[in-house]
Write an enzyme that holds these catalytic residues in place. Structure first.
Site, short mmCIF file in Angstrom:
data_model
loop_
_atom_site.label_atom_id
_atom_site.label_comp_id
_atom_site.label_asym_id
_atom_site.label_seq_id
_atom_site.Cartn_x
_atom_site.Cartn_y
_atom_site.Cartn_z
N ASP A 299 0.84 -1.20 0.00
CA ASP A 299 0.00 0.00 0.00
C ASP A 299 0.88 1.26 0.00
O ASP A 299 0.60 2.23 -0.69
CB ASP A 299 -0.91 -0.02 1.23
CG ASP A 299 -1.63 -1.34 1.38
OD1 ASP A 299 -2.50 -1.62 0.54
OD2 ASP A 299 -1.30 -2.12 2.29
N HIS B 197 -4.84 -3.24 6.60
CA HIS B 197 -4.57 -3.47 5.17
C HIS B 197 -5.90 -3.80 4.48
O HIS B 197 -6.19 -4.92 4.12
CB HIS B 197 -3.58 -4.62 5.01
CG HIS B 197 -3.44 -5.10 3.60
ND1 HIS B 197 -2.87 -4.34 2.63
CD2 HIS B 197 -3.85 -6.24 3.00
CE1 HIS B 197 -2.92 -5.00 1.47
NE2 HIS B 197 -3.50 -6.15 1.68
N1 LIG Z 1 -0.75 -7.77 2.85
C1 LIG Z 1 -0.64 -7.60 1.53
O1 LIG Z 1 -0.24 -6.53 1.04
C2 LIG Z 1 -0.95 -8.73 0.58
C3 LIG Z 1 -0.55 -8.65 -0.76
C4 LIG Z 1 -0.81 -9.72 -1.61
C5 LIG Z 1 -1.48 -10.84 -1.14
N2 LIG Z 1 -1.90 -10.86 0.15
C6 LIG Z 1 -2.58 -12.04 0.70
O2 LIG Z 1 -1.63 -13.09 0.77
C7 LIG Z 1 -2.31 -14.34 0.71
C8 LIG Z 1 -1.69 -15.22 -0.34
O3 LIG Z 1 -1.90 -14.68 -1.63
P1 LIG Z 1 -1.46 -15.47 -2.92
O4 LIG Z 1 -1.93 -14.69 -4.08
O5 LIG Z 1 -0.01 -15.85 -2.81
O6 LIG Z 1 -2.36 -16.78 -2.75
P2 LIG Z 1 -2.12 -18.24 -3.37
O7 LIG Z 1 -3.41 -18.94 -3.16
O8 LIG Z 1 -1.52 -18.14 -4.72
O9 LIG Z 1 -1.00 -18.89 -2.44
C9 LIG Z 1 -1.26 -19.25 -1.13
C10 LIG Z 1 -0.50 -20.54 -0.84
O10 LIG Z 1 -0.59 -20.80 0.57
C11 LIG Z 1 -0.85 -22.17 0.74
N3 LIG Z 1 -1.49 -22.41 2.05
C12 LIG Z 1 -2.79 -22.28 2.39
N4 LIG Z 1 -2.98 -22.62 3.67
C13 LIG Z 1 -1.78 -22.98 4.16
C14 LIG Z 1 -1.32 -23.44 5.41
N5 LIG Z 1 -2.17 -23.60 6.43
N6 LIG Z 1 -0.02 -23.73 5.57
C15 LIG Z 1 0.83 -23.58 4.55
N7 LIG Z 1 0.47 -23.13 3.33
C16 LIG Z 1 -0.82 -22.85 3.14
C17 LIG Z 1 -1.76 -22.51 -0.42
O11 LIG Z 1 -1.81 -23.92 -0.64
C18 LIG Z 1 -1.09 -21.74 -1.57
O12 LIG Z 1 -0.05 -22.47 -2.18
C19 LIG Z 1 -3.77 -14.00 0.46
O13 LIG Z 1 -4.42 -13.97 1.72
C20 LIG Z 1 -3.71 -12.60 -0.10
O14 LIG Z 1 -4.91 -11.91 0.12
C21 LIG Z 1 -1.63 -9.84 1.02
C1 LIG Z 2 -9.08 -5.65 7.65
O1 LIG Z 2 -8.37 -5.89 6.47
C2 LIG Z 2 -8.44 -7.21 5.98
C3 LIG Z 2 -7.47 -7.32 4.81
O2 LIG Z 2 -6.21 -7.50 5.35
C4 LIG Z 2 -9.85 -7.54 5.60
O3 LIG Z 2 -9.93 -8.87 5.12
C5 LIG Z 2 -10.70 -7.37 6.84
O4 LIG Z 2 -12.05 -7.61 6.50
C6 LIG Z 2 -10.53 -5.98 7.43
N1 LIG Z 2 -11.22 -5.96 8.71
C7 LIG Z 2 -12.47 -5.55 8.87
C8 LIG Z 2 -13.04 -5.69 10.26
O5 LIG Z 2 -13.13 -5.07 7.96
#
Ligand SMILES: NC(=O)c1ccc[n+]([C@@H]2O[C@H](COP(=O)([O-])OP(=O)(O)OC[C@H]3O[C@@H](n4cnc5c(N)ncnc54)[C@H](O)[C@@H]3O)[C@@H](O)[C@H]2O)c1
Ligand SMILES: *[C@@H]1O[C@H](CO)[C@@H](O)[C@H](O)[C@H]1NC(C)=O
Ligand SMILES: *[C@@H]1O[C@H](CO)[C@@H](O)[C@H](O)[C@H]1NC(C)=O
Ligand SMILES: *[C@@H]1O[C@H](CO)[C@@H](O)[C@H](O)[C@H]1NC(C)=O
Ligand SMILES: *[C@@H]1O[C@H](CO)[C@@H](O)[C@H](O)[C@H]1NC(C)=O
Length: 306
Positions: free
Chosen positions: A132, A160
């Protein structure tokens, strides 16, 4: 920044058992990158292998929202995952491990993991809001027609999610040979207080709409930026944004939340940048995103107990 450039890395890749064949493909791609510092790759479905003696943990895997799934059920599933991973960190990782939570809901998952690893300091847990932060920096840079390196000190406050508050009141822009405030450089307060904020807040959804997949490259870059700053520190006079543990002593944010703040890092230790002036416009947006996190925490903590 020199030591990080010379540190060889062993990557331990954990996934669930049915995904091990897919993980093999990730291993192949990593090998094919011929990375100079990647010493070894260990794919596994066993927590005792994946978490053993870790210096850094990046928790990416979480339960995605499925069609028709209630918010509470989704949160419950994620509490179970991050409780487990916190406990595994507690048991197997180094006590100095730096844990970055990426899987959503990142702030609350991070809090759950920290609470489930009582022998590791809470300060060693953070969640990713650097994506972000980079989005905000880039939006300002594009508007000014300059490289993103010439924009510093944007802030992401809070969760986030779409209630996050991207704040440019302390942002500085290096343009035409001098350092300007963001408002002076852009000369369009309506944009900065309106479309700029919503563009950053909604960027994840916009990427999904266009790509039919969520952010991958930009998220990976943000993870690298975040970890590099923990290891090497932030530049003099600059800060970055990270979701970190709130003790209730900064900007009126309630205690016991993982909330995104402006931080400076030195010697692998972050400090919240504490003395920034906050106007009423900013304060109300910071409070709104905090309220959302309080509600989510209370639900998550109730699930943790059972
Ligand atoms: N905070 C941020 O800025 C940000 C940015 C991008 C993605 N995300 C989040 O990150 C997460 C992953 O995104 P992605 O696009 O890589 O998803 P993805 O589905 O491509 O990859 C996730 C991987 O995690 C594995 N996994 C699921 N549960 C697991 C567990 N209990 N133990 C080990 N591995 C497990 C899945 O099998 C998969 O291979 C999502 O929740 C997404 O919303 C957050
Ligand atoms: C806070 O952000 C997350 C994404 O990280 C979202 O999934 C969640 O719903 C948000 N929390 C609330 C209470 O809206
Ligand atoms: C500011 O920008 C000018 C070019 O416009 C450049 O020469 C200078 O090095 C920049 N300063 C910093 C601190 O990056
Ligand atoms: C850096 O941190 C380590 C571990 O917390 C500590 O032992 C050391 O004294 C610190 N060094 C400086 C220069 O603050
Ligand atoms: C992590 O914990 C150690 C003590 O185990 C501490 O020295 C270090 O500063 C902490 N790291 C961060 C990023 O706060």
């Amino acid at each position: 920044h020199c030591s990080a450039k010379l540190t060889p890395i062993i990557l331990l890749l954990l996934d669930i058992t049915p995904m091990l064949p897919v993980l093999e493909g990730v291993v192949m791609e990593l090998q094919d990158c011929a990375l100079p510092l990647l010493k070894e790759i260990i794919p596994t479905d066993k927590e005792e292998v994946a978490f053993k003696d870790l210096d850094a943990a990046i928790l990416v895997g979480s339960m995605p929202r499925k069609e028709g799934m209630e918010r509470k059920d989704l949160l419950k599933a994620n509490v179970a995952i991050f409780k487990n991973q916190g406990a595994a960190l507690d048991k197997y990782a180094k006590k100095t491990v730096k844990v970055l939570v990426v899987g959503n809901p990142a702030n609350t998952n991070c809090l759950v993991a920290a609470k489930s690893a009582p022998s590791i300091p809470k300060e060693n847990f953070s969640c990713l809001t650097r994506l972000d932060h980079n989005r905000a920096r880039s939006q300002v840079a594009m508007r000014c027609g300059i490289p993103a390196t010439q924009v510093k000190n944007v802030i992401i406050w809070g969760n986030h999610s779409s209630t996050q508050y991207p704040d440019v009141h302390h942002c500085k822009v290096n343009m035409s040979g001098s350092e300007l405030t963001c408002f002076d450089a852009i000369k369009d307060d309506d944009w900065l207080k309106g479309d700029f904020i919503t563009t950053v807040q909604q960027r994840g959804a916009a990427v999904i709409k266009a790509r039919k997949l969520s952010s991958a490259m930009s998220a990976a870059k943000a993870i690298c930026d975040h970890m590099r700053d923990i290891w090497s520190g932030t530049h003099e006079g600059e800060f970055t944004s990270m979701g970190v543990y709130s003790t209730g002593n900064s900007y009126g944010v309630p205690e016991d939340l993982i909330y995104s703040f402006p931080v400076q890092i030195q010697n692998k230790t972050w400090k919240i940048v504490d003395s920034l002036a906050i106007n009423d416009f900013s304060k109300s947006k910071m409070d709104a995103t905090a309220a959302e996190l309080v509600e989510e925490r209370d639900t998550a903590v109730a699930f943790l107990g059972v």
